[in-house]
Write a protein that holds these residues in place. Structure first.
Motif, PDB file in Angstrom:
ATOM      1  N   UNK A  90       0.943  -1.168  -0.103  1.00  0.00           N
ATOM      2  CA  UNK A  90      -0.041  -0.005  -0.161  1.00  0.00           C
ATOM      3  C   UNK A  90       0.662   1.265  -0.089  1.00  0.00           C
ATOM      4  N   UNK A 104      -4.688   6.310   1.816  1.00  0.00           N
ATOM      5  CA  UNK A 104      -4.127   5.087   1.295  1.00  0.00           C
ATOM      6  C   UNK A 104      -4.583   4.812  -0.186  1.00  0.00           C
ATOM      7  N   UNK A 105      -3.607   4.167  -1.027  1.00  0.00           N
ATOM      8  CA  UNK A 105      -4.106   3.578  -2.139  1.00  0.00           C
ATOM      9  C   UNK A 105      -4.740   2.144  -1.881  1.00  0.00           C
ATOM     10  N   UNK A 106      -5.214   1.754  -2.942  1.00  0.00           N
ATOM     11  CA  UNK A 106      -6.419   0.503  -2.896  1.00  0.00           C
ATOM     12  C   UNK A 106      -5.067  -0.881  -2.714  1.00  0.00           C
TER      13      UNK A 106
ATOM     14  N   UNK B  35      -9.327   2.323  11.210  1.00  0.00           N
ATOM     15  CA  UNK B  35      -9.426   2.259   9.727  1.00  0.00           C
ATOM     16  C   UNK B  35     -10.347   1.142   9.462  1.00  0.00           C
ATOM     17  N   UNK B  37     -10.901  -1.634   6.581  1.00  0.00           N
ATOM     18  CA  UNK B  37     -10.424  -2.292   5.220  1.00  0.00           C
ATOM     19  C   UNK B  37     -11.181  -3.447   4.728  1.00  0.00           C
ATOM     20  N   UNK B  39     -11.564  -5.955   1.177  1.00  0.00           N
ATOM     21  CA  UNK B  39     -11.074  -6.609   0.131  1.00  0.00           C
ATOM     22  C   UNK B  39     -10.829  -5.715  -1.050  1.00  0.00           C
ATOM     23  N   UNK B  41      -9.855  -2.901  -1.569  1.00  0.00           N
ATOM     24  CA  UNK B  41     -10.317  -1.484  -1.416  1.00  0.00           C
ATOM     25  C   UNK B  41      -9.175  -0.849  -0.284  1.00  0.00           C
ATOM     26  N   UNK B  42      -8.889   0.516  -0.667  1.00  0.00           N
ATOM     27  CA  UNK B  42      -8.107   1.186   0.180  1.00  0.00           C
ATOM     28  C   UNK B  42      -8.611   1.169   1.676  1.00  0.00           C
ATOM     29  N   UNK B  43      -7.688   1.277   2.677  1.00  0.00           N
ATOM     30  CA  UNK B  43      -8.135   1.424   4.116  1.00  0.00           C
ATOM     31  C   UNK B  43      -8.882   2.748   4.044  1.00  0.00           C
ATOM     32  N   UNK B  45     -10.610   5.550   6.684  1.00  0.00           N
ATOM     33  CA  UNK B  45     -10.358   6.193   8.075  1.00  0.00           C
ATOM     34  C   UNK B  45     -11.573   6.236   8.615  1.00  0.00           C
ATOM     35  N   UNK B  88     -11.909  -6.115   7.786  1.00  0.00           N
ATOM     36  CA  UNK B  88     -10.778  -5.983   8.740  1.00  0.00           C
ATOM     37  C   UNK B  88     -10.705  -4.594   9.471  1.00  0.00           C
ATOM     38  N   UNK B  90      -8.500  -1.887  11.537  1.00  0.00           N
ATOM     39  CA  UNK B  90      -7.053  -1.563  11.806  1.00  0.00           C
ATOM     40  C   UNK B  90      -6.930  -0.488  12.671  1.00  0.00           C
TER      41      UNK B  90
END
Lengths: 114, 114
Positions: A90, A104-106, B35, B37, B39, B41-43, B45, B88, B90
């Motif tokens: 990432x 973040x990017x994906x 965050x 998350x 699948x 995809x970007x995290x 916030x 997920x 984080x």
């Protein structure tokens, strides 16, 4: 507002071959740039970061990245990958001012093939 | 030595049943993040704390709340989990200051909603 684009969702590469994972960002202010790695069912681990100074940044596990301000890029490279590098990577950006948000990017899934 | 600890690693909850995820840190960092998350995809916030100041992202659903009773601990409360909240989660921490710019992540809590 800032954004991060990782152009490749998956990158397969043979073991011991070089790899480049691409990252482009957009921001109206100066930024800090990061690459994180995530192994399955794990959190994110910092690989390297660019804050200022030399545009070539070296990180852990033999990875390096180059900041290119004119192209707003921060591509990650490794000259010779190992099986253990199989993970998701990432790219992230945070503005260098007071705002705390990290964008973040994906992610790019690196699949190292034996 | 784990520095950002998330419990539990895996959580299964029933649709609509409140659930709390926890995060603790031994780094004495003043900023803590949650965050989400999913699948591919970007995290995303959800919130962050700057010391005791709570900052909610504009698109964080009302279903999600957070508490930070002290520097070391931060909780994510999901009042009525839906199937779409399976992800997920984080937790990350960061210490503000000129030399400390990257976020340290926990290993995440994978939430399943049944």
């Amino acid at each position: 507002a800032q954004s991060v684009t990782q152009l490749d969702s998956q990158v397969p590469v043979f073991e011991e071959a070089p790899v480049e994972l691409r990252c482009n960002y957009s921001s109206s202010v100066s930024v800090y740039l990061f690459w994180y790695v995530q192994y399955p069912n794990q959190g994110l681990q910092l690989l390297l970061k660019y804050l200022s100074g030399s545009t070539l940044v070296k990180g852990i596990n033999g990875f390096e990245a180059e900041f290119n301000k004119s192209q707003t890029s921060f591509h990650l490279r490794k000259p010779s990958v190992h099986i253990s590098d199989t993970a998701e990577y990432f790219c992230a950006v945070r503005d260098s001012g007071g705002y705390q948000k990290v964008t973040f990017g994906i992610g790019t899934k690196l699949q190292v093939i034996p | 030595d784990a520095m950002v600890i998330q419990n539990p690693r895996y959580q299964v909850t029933q649709f609509g049943k409140p659930v709390t995820l926890s995060c603790s840190q031994t780094l004495n960092h003043n900023v803590m993040y949650w965050y989400q998350q999913k699948s591919s995809q970007a995290q995303k916030l959800l919130f962050h704390y700057y010391d005791k100041d709570f900052n909610n992202e504009a698109d964080t659903p009302d279903n999600f709340q957070s508490r930070r009773p002290n520097t070391s601990f931060c909780f994510l409360d999901i009042r009525s989990p839906g199937l779409g909240d399976a992800a997920m989660y984080l937790c990350a921490t960061r210490r503000t200051g000129a030399m400390n710019t990257e976020a340290f992540f926990g290993q995440g809590t994978r939430l399943t909603v049944v």
